[in-house]
Scaffold this motif. Structure first.
Motif, PDB file in Angstrom:
ATOM      1  N   GLU A   1      54.327  53.880  36.445  1.00 32.66           N
ATOM      2  CA  GLU A   1      55.392  54.808  36.786  1.00 32.66           C
ATOM      3  C   GLU A   1      54.855  56.157  37.247  1.00 32.66           C
ATOM      4  N   LYS A   2      53.678  56.539  36.758  1.00 34.03           N
ATOM      5  CA  LYS A   2      53.062  57.806  37.166  1.00 34.03           C
ATOM      6  C   LYS A   2      51.554  57.601  37.274  1.00 34.03           C
ATOM      7  N   SER A   3      50.910  58.470  38.040  1.00 32.32           N
ATOM      8  CA  SER A   3      49.470  58.326  38.227  1.00 32.32           C
ATOM      9  C   SER A   3      48.716  59.023  37.092  1.00 32.32           C
ATOM     10  N   ASP A   4      47.621  58.397  36.698  1.00 35.56           N
ATOM     11  CA  ASP A   4      46.746  58.949  35.670  1.00 35.56           C
ATOM     12  C   ASP A   4      45.306  58.532  35.993  1.00 35.56           C
ATOM     13  N   ALA A   5      44.401  58.691  35.032  1.00 37.93           N
ATOM     14  CA  ALA A   5      42.997  58.352  35.256  1.00 37.93           C
ATOM     15  C   ALA A   5      42.832  56.865  35.556  1.00 37.93           C
ATOM     16  N   GLU A   6      43.624  56.035  34.889  1.00 34.43           N
ATOM     17  CA  GLU A   6      43.533  54.593  35.125  1.00 34.43           C
ATOM     18  C   GLU A   6      43.997  54.234  36.542  1.00 34.43           C
ATOM     19  N   THR A   7      44.953  54.969  37.059  1.00 36.03           N
ATOM     20  CA  THR A   7      45.416  54.754  38.430  1.00 36.03           C
ATOM     21  C   THR A   7      44.280  55.014  39.410  1.00 36.03           C
ATOM     22  N   GLY A   8      43.533  56.077  39.181  1.00 34.71           N
ATOM     23  CA  GLY A   8      42.370  56.379  40.020  1.00 34.71           C
ATOM     24  C   GLY A   8      41.328  55.284  39.946  1.00 34.71           C
ATOM     25  N   ASP A   9      41.111  54.749  38.739  1.00 32.27           N
ATOM     26  CA  ASP A   9      40.174  53.630  38.577  1.00 32.27           C
ATOM     27  C   ASP A   9      40.642  52.415  39.372  1.00 32.27           C
TER      28      ASP A   9
ATOM     29  N   HIS B   1      45.787  35.782  32.841  1.00 31.43           N
ATOM     30  CA  HIS B   1      44.395  35.620  33.259  1.00 31.43           C
ATOM     31  C   HIS B   1      43.452  36.125  32.173  1.00 31.43           C
ATOM     32  N   ARG B   2      42.161  35.832  32.351  1.00 32.05           N
ATOM     33  CA  ARG B   2      41.164  36.268  31.374  1.00 32.05           C
ATOM     34  C   ARG B   2      40.242  37.341  31.930  1.00 32.05           C
ATOM     35  N   MET B   3      40.656  38.010  32.960  1.00 35.81           N
ATOM     36  CA  MET B   3      39.804  39.019  33.590  1.00 35.81           C
ATOM     37  C   MET B   3      39.872  40.377  32.902  1.00 35.81           C
ATOM     38  N   GLY B   4      40.858  40.575  32.097  1.00 39.91           N
ATOM     39  CA  GLY B   4      40.994  41.871  31.446  1.00 39.91           C
ATOM     40  C   GLY B   4      41.440  42.927  32.442  1.00 39.91           C
ATOM     41  N   LYS B   5      40.776  44.071  32.397  1.00 46.32           N
ATOM     42  CA  LYS B   5      41.069  45.168  33.321  1.00 46.32           C
ATOM     43  C   LYS B   5      39.806  45.441  34.141  1.00 46.32           C
ATOM     44  N   PRO B   6      39.629  44.732  35.241  1.00 45.09           N
ATOM     45  CA  PRO B   6      38.379  44.866  35.993  1.00 45.09           C
ATOM     46  C   PRO B   6      38.172  46.243  36.609  1.00 45.09           C
ATOM     47  N   TRP B   7      39.207  47.050  36.673  1.00 46.14           N
ATOM     48  CA  TRP B   7      39.127  48.353  37.319  1.00 46.14           C
ATOM     49  C   TRP B   7      38.581  49.452  36.421  1.00 46.14           C
ATOM     50  N   LEU B   8      38.470  49.217  35.126  1.00 42.67           N
ATOM     51  CA  LEU B   8      38.047  50.276  34.210  1.00 42.67           C
ATOM     52  C   LEU B   8      36.663  50.814  34.579  1.00 42.67           C
ATOM     53  N   GLY B   9      36.567  52.111  34.752  1.00 42.16           N
ATOM     54  CA  GLY B   9      35.302  52.773  35.079  1.00 42.16           C
ATOM     55  C   GLY B   9      34.937  52.747  36.555  1.00 42.16           C
ATOM     56  N   ALA B  10      35.790  52.200  37.390  1.00 43.76           N
ATOM     57  CA  ALA B  10      35.462  52.059  38.813  1.00 43.76           C
ATOM     58  C   ALA B  10      35.367  53.407  39.526  1.00 43.76           C
ATOM     59  N   ASN B  11      36.145  54.373  39.086  1.00 43.23           N
ATOM     60  CA  ASN B  11      36.109  55.687  39.728  1.00 43.23           C
ATOM     61  C   ASN B  11      34.728  56.318  39.566  1.00 43.23           C
ATOM     62  N   LEU B  12      34.108  56.134  38.420  1.00 51.32           N
ATOM     63  CA  LEU B  12      32.759  56.645  38.179  1.00 51.32           C
ATOM     64  C   LEU B  12      31.755  55.939  39.092  1.00 51.32           C
ATOM     65  N   HIS B  13      31.886  54.625  39.236  1.00 53.25           N
ATOM     66  CA  HIS B  13      31.000  53.870  40.130  1.00 53.25           C
ATOM     67  C   HIS B  13      31.172  54.324  41.581  1.00 53.25           C
ATOM     68  N   LEU B  14      32.398  54.569  41.980  1.00 51.67           N
ATOM     69  CA  LEU B  14      32.657  55.026  43.339  1.00 51.67           C
ATOM     70  C   LEU B  14      32.033  56.397  43.566  1.00 51.67           C
ATOM     71  N   SER B  15      32.144  57.270  42.584  1.00 52.48           N
ATOM     72  CA  SER B  15      31.540  58.608  42.698  1.00 52.48           C
ATOM     73  C   SER B  15      30.028  58.502  42.837  1.00 52.48           C
ATOM     74  N   LYS B  16      29.411  57.632  42.052  1.00 54.66           N
ATOM     75  CA  LYS B  16      27.956  57.450  42.128  1.00 54.66           C
ATOM     76  C   LYS B  16      27.547  56.864  43.478  1.00 54.66           C
ATOM     77  N   LEU B  17      28.347  55.931  43.989  1.00 52.76           N
ATOM     78  CA  LEU B  17      28.048  55.330  45.284  1.00 52.76           C
ATOM     79  C   LEU B  17      28.132  56.373  46.391  1.00 52.76           C
ATOM     80  N   LYS B  18      29.175  57.191  46.382  1.00 52.32           N
ATOM     81  CA  LYS B  18      29.321  58.232  47.394  1.00 52.32           C
ATOM     82  C   LYS B  18      28.183  59.243  47.293  1.00 52.32           C
ATOM     83  N   GLU B  19      27.779  59.560  46.065  1.00 49.56           N
ATOM     84  CA  GLU B  19      26.695  60.509  45.847  1.00 49.56           C
ATOM     85  C   GLU B  19      25.371  59.959  46.384  1.00 49.56           C
ATOM     86  N   SER B  20      25.108  58.682  46.156  1.00 48.10           N
ATOM     87  CA  SER B  20      23.863  58.084  46.642  1.00 48.10           C
ATOM     88  C   SER B  20      23.844  57.976  48.163  1.00 48.10           C
TER      89      SER B  20
END
Length: 143
Positions: A32-40, A121-140
């Motif tokens: 319903e609203k954006s938060d840190a998980e939405t960014g992930d 499904h059994r995937m859980g929440k595959p997006w958790l922590g993705a924003n940090l990975h994206l930041s590291k990728l852009k930085e590299s």
């Protein structure tokens, strides 16, 4: 020393990432609203589309070695949208243009409309922590 057997192929990884994208977008649309998980979630879709594109290139290289250039080019064109949507989505995410992000995610879901993914499904929440990975990728990339 024993042989190393690779059980994961680009096709299996593409299937797994495609299903994870479907799960992520479904959950994005339920928010319903954006938060840190939405960014992930958005960051995960960007990264997953990029990984799918890289996997396509790996598959195509094997075909080109065997002389299947037409098949390779056709496959590359069929999946070219992953690189395009990934870069457009990244630009929208950097600007926090949520209306464009939502539109792009709907378009991406339409590309995966033939996939059937259970709500249990059994995937859980595959997006958790993705924003940090994206930041590291852009930085590299920038260094």
């Amino acid at each position: 020393m024993s042989r190393i057997i690779k059980t994961s192929t680009p096709g299996k990884e593409r299937e797994h990432l495609s299903k994870a994208i479907v799960i992520t977008v479904r959950n994005f649309m339920r928010q319903e609203k954006s938060d840190a998980e939405t960014g992930d979630m958005v960051a995960f879709v960007i990264l997953a589309l990029h990984e799918i594109f890289i996997g396509i290139e790996q598959s195509v290289v094997a075909w080109e070695k065997r002389g299947y250039w037409v098949k390779a080019d056709k496959y590359r064109m069929e999946w070219q949208w992953t690189a395009e949507k990934s870069s457009i989505l990244l630009e929208a995410f950097e600007k926090l243009d949520w209306s464009l992000i939502t539109t792009l995610l709907i378009e991406i879901m339409q590309k995966f409309s033939n996939l059937k993914v259970s709500d249990h499904h059994r995937m859980g929440k595959p997006w958790l922590g993705a924003n940090l990975h994206l930041s590291k990728l852009k930085e590299s990339i920038n260094n």
